[in-house]
Design a protein around this motif. Structure first.
Motif, mmCIF file in Angstrom:
data_model
loop_
_atom_site.group_PDB
_atom_site.id
_atom_site.type_symbol
_atom_site.label_atom_id
_atom_site.label_comp_id
_atom_site.label_asym_id
_atom_site.label_seq_id
_atom_site.Cartn_x
_atom_site.Cartn_y
_atom_site.Cartn_z
ATOM 1 N N GLY A 137 84.753 35.898 -5.255
ATOM 2 C CA GLY A 137 84.240 34.976 -6.271
ATOM 3 C C GLY A 137 83.248 35.635 -7.208
ATOM 4 N N ILE A 138 82.360 36.455 -6.662
ATOM 5 C CA ILE A 138 81.389 37.158 -7.510
ATOM 6 C C ILE A 138 82.097 38.101 -8.470
ATOM 7 C CG2 ILE A 138 79.495 38.841 -7.493
ATOM 8 C CD1 ILE A 138 78.559 37.588 -4.863
ATOM 9 N N GLY A 139 83.105 38.820 -7.959
ATOM 10 C CA GLY A 139 83.850 39.734 -8.828
ATOM 11 C C GLY A 139 84.563 39.005 -9.958
ATOM 12 N N ILE A 140 85.227 37.876 -9.645
ATOM 13 C CA ILE A 140 85.929 37.109 -10.677
ATOM 14 C C ILE A 140 84.940 36.526 -11.681
ATOM 15 C CG2 ILE A 140 87.366 35.069 -11.079
ATOM 16 C CD1 ILE A 140 88.703 35.578 -8.407
ATOM 17 N N PHE A 141 83.822 36.013 -11.196
ATOM 18 C CA PHE A 141 82.835 35.394 -12.085
ATOM 19 C C PHE A 141 82.226 36.423 -13.033
ATOM 20 C CE2 PHE A 141 78.529 33.843 -13.041
ATOM 21 C CZ PHE A 141 78.829 32.585 -13.541
ATOM 22 N N VAL A 142 81.867 37.593 -12.508
ATOM 23 C CA VAL A 142 81.289 38.641 -13.358
ATOM 24 C C VAL A 142 82.302 39.123 -14.385
ATOM 25 C CG1 VAL A 142 80.373 40.993 -13.354
ATOM 26 C CG2 VAL A 142 79.597 39.362 -11.629
ATOM 27 N N THR A 143 83.555 39.299 -13.939
ATOM 28 C CA THR A 143 84.600 39.732 -14.866
ATOM 29 C C THR A 143 84.805 38.725 -15.988
ATOM 30 O OG1 THR A 143 85.741 40.906 -13.074
ATOM 31 C CG2 THR A 143 87.018 40.423 -15.057
ATOM 32 N N SER A 144 84.795 37.441 -15.651
ATOM 33 C CA SER A 144 84.970 36.401 -16.662
ATOM 34 C C SER A 144 83.829 36.404 -17.666
ATOM 35 C CB SER A 144 85.083 35.031 -15.991
ATOM 36 O OG SER A 144 85.183 33.999 -16.954
ATOM 37 N N ASN A 145 82.600 36.590 -17.180
ATOM 38 C CA ASN A 145 81.442 36.564 -18.071
ATOM 39 C C ASN A 145 81.328 37.819 -18.923
ATOM 40 O OD1 ASN A 145 80.628 34.039 -17.296
ATOM 41 N ND2 ASN A 145 79.163 34.757 -15.772
ATOM 42 N N PRO A 187 85.215 30.663 -15.913
ATOM 43 C CA PRO A 187 84.406 30.921 -14.712
ATOM 44 C C PRO A 187 84.743 30.018 -13.538
ATOM 45 C CG PRO A 187 83.138 29.636 -16.285
ATOM 46 C CD PRO A 187 84.447 29.950 -16.962
ATOM 47 N N PHE A 188 85.629 29.032 -13.707
ATOM 48 C CA PHE A 188 85.878 28.055 -12.650
ATOM 49 C C PHE A 188 86.370 28.701 -11.358
ATOM 50 C CE2 PHE A 188 88.963 25.404 -10.371
ATOM 51 C CZ PHE A 188 88.155 24.349 -9.997
ATOM 52 N N LEU A 189 87.332 29.636 -11.465
ATOM 53 C CA LEU A 189 87.910 30.234 -10.264
ATOM 54 C C LEU A 189 86.859 31.002 -9.472
ATOM 55 C CD1 LEU A 189 90.500 30.641 -8.654
ATOM 56 C CD2 LEU A 189 90.958 32.679 -10.022
ATOM 57 N N GLY A 190 86.021 31.760 -10.168
ATOM 58 C CA GLY A 190 84.964 32.496 -9.480
ATOM 59 C C GLY A 190 83.976 31.576 -8.796
ATOM 60 N N ILE A 191 83.592 30.509 -9.477
ATOM 61 C CA ILE A 191 82.656 29.545 -8.889
ATOM 62 C C ILE A 191 83.279 28.882 -7.666
ATOM 63 C CG2 ILE A 191 81.452 27.367 -9.315
ATOM 64 C CD1 ILE A 191 81.128 28.232 -12.225
ATOM 65 N N ALA A 192 84.575 28.571 -7.724
ATOM 66 C CA ALA A 192 85.239 27.933 -6.590
ATOM 67 C C ALA A 192 85.246 28.855 -5.368
ATOM 68 C CB ALA A 192 86.670 27.559 -6.981
ATOM 69 N N TYR A 193 85.550 30.131 -5.568
ATOM 70 C CA TYR A 193 85.534 31.077 -4.451
ATOM 71 C C TYR A 193 84.133 31.192 -3.852
ATOM 72 C CZ TYR A 193 90.238 33.100 -4.453
ATOM 73 O OH TYR A 193 91.589 33.291 -4.299
ATOM 74 N N ILE A 194 83.120 31.305 -4.715
ATOM 75 C CA ILE A 194 81.750 31.431 -4.226
ATOM 76 C C ILE A 194 81.332 30.183 -3.455
ATOM 77 C CG2 ILE A 194 79.338 31.646 -4.942
ATOM 78 C CD1 ILE A 194 80.308 33.319 -7.318
ATOM 79 N N ALA A 195 81.688 29.004 -3.972
ATOM 80 C CA ALA A 195 81.301 27.753 -3.308
ATOM 81 C C ALA A 195 81.957 27.627 -1.935
ATOM 82 C CB ALA A 195 81.676 26.564 -4.197
#
Length: 326
Positions: free
Chosen positions: A65-73, A288-296
């Protein structure tokens, strides 16, 4: 004449047979399946099996999730090709009746479906006693605003930004799911003869683009719109701004002017329209939704693991130190 019988003589609860008749056996076959003797396995949920599962899920999901979120941002508008999207809010393309209001056979170029659309398209199936092509509520509500982008280098002579309208639809949609009626060499208008345009359209489907390879049912703006969104706030790809070379950014720094030809009303459903410019990464556009979902999910699993570990440790020690009275 009375007849005595014993209930044990009945076969599986069936009526007694007539004297001299053959008893009908309704008992299931003596097999493991019909007699419910198949082997079974049921997991025993213990602290030793449940707690590691929670911790493993947390340790896997949180880094992903952190990797996806950072990549999206990290997606910016200065490198690579730039994609222009239009966005709508409070537009429920996921409504069940709306999603079903189309005829895929007609969109695939079937001549019989072209002149006799599916009843799922009602009330946008026929108009003025002619079949509508394309029929249905999805096609009838197609987005038709026009967006033009200019670089304001000179107030009196802004430079238009080339916007590519081909290559914005999925390859499978363009080449498999959507096809014009057959008739190689026949003008597109003739192939749609006997049909009429959707109620809310200004022009018929065969006039969506001067290029016949991008007109009719294979028009890419139309194809993009027909892929319905899952949420009421969504964006759809409108145009592609291609990078010319590696020495200059696709959109250089400066002032830009966006010209909007307003055709699509949104006040009736309290909606909003917007235009988005974005690049893409290996995971697509900025979302960012997918990254946030994984982190949550990972955080919840890890927290549950810690809580259950504490509870298990507390009650296990209590049971081990309990006083034994005789």
């Amino acid at each position: 004449m009375a007849m005595n019988y014993n209930a044990k003589d009945e076969v599986d609860g069936g009526p007694p047979c007539a004297p001299g008749g053959t008893a009908k056996n309704r008992r299931p076959d003596n097999t493991a399946f019909k007699q419910q003797r198949l082997p079974a396995w049921q997991p025993i949920l213990t602290a030793g099996t449940v707690l590691p599962t929670f911790f493993i899920i947390g340790l896997i999901f949180i880094p992903i999730g952190i990797g996806i979120f950072v990549t999206s941002n990290n997606i910016r508008e200065i490198e690579g090709n730039v994609f222009m999207y239009y966005g709508l809010s409070n537009f429920y393309q996921n409504h069940r009746r709306y999603v079903k209001s189309r005829d895929d056979s007609q969109l695939n170029g079937d001549p019989s479906a072209l002149l006799n659309p599916s009843k799922e398209c009602e009330p946008y199936r026929r108009n003025e006693d002619k079949p509508i092509a394309p029929c249905g509520a999805i096609a009838n509500s197609m987005f038709n605003d026009t967006l033009d982008l200019f670089l304001v280098g000179n107030e009196s002579d802004p430079t238009p930004i080339p916007l590519k309208k081909r290559g914005i639809a999925w390859w499978t949609d363009k080449n498999v799911k959507f096809r014009n009626p057959p008739g190689a060499g026949i003008p597109l208008e003739e192939r749609f003869k006997g049909t009429t345009k959707p109620v809310n359209w200004v022009e018929p489907v065969y006039m969506l683009d001067p290029d016949e390879d991008n007109s009719g049912f294979v028009n890419e703006d139309f194809i993009v719109w027909m892929r319905t969104a899952a949420l009421p706030t969504f964006r759809k790809l409108y145009r592609l701004i291609e990078r010319k070379n590696d020495l200059h950014p696709t959109l250089p720094a400066g002032r830009y002017y966006l010209n909007i030809t307003y055709n699509y009303p949104v006040h009736s459903f309290d909606g909003r329209k917007r235009m988005i410019l974005s690049t893409i990464s290996w995971m697509g556009g900025k979302n960012p939704f997918l990254g946030i979902a994984y982190i949550a999910i990972g955080s919840i699993s890890f927290l549950l693991g810690v809580v259950l570990l504490v509870i298990n440790h507390k009650y296990r020690n209590s049971s081990n130190t309990a006083d034994i009275t005789i």
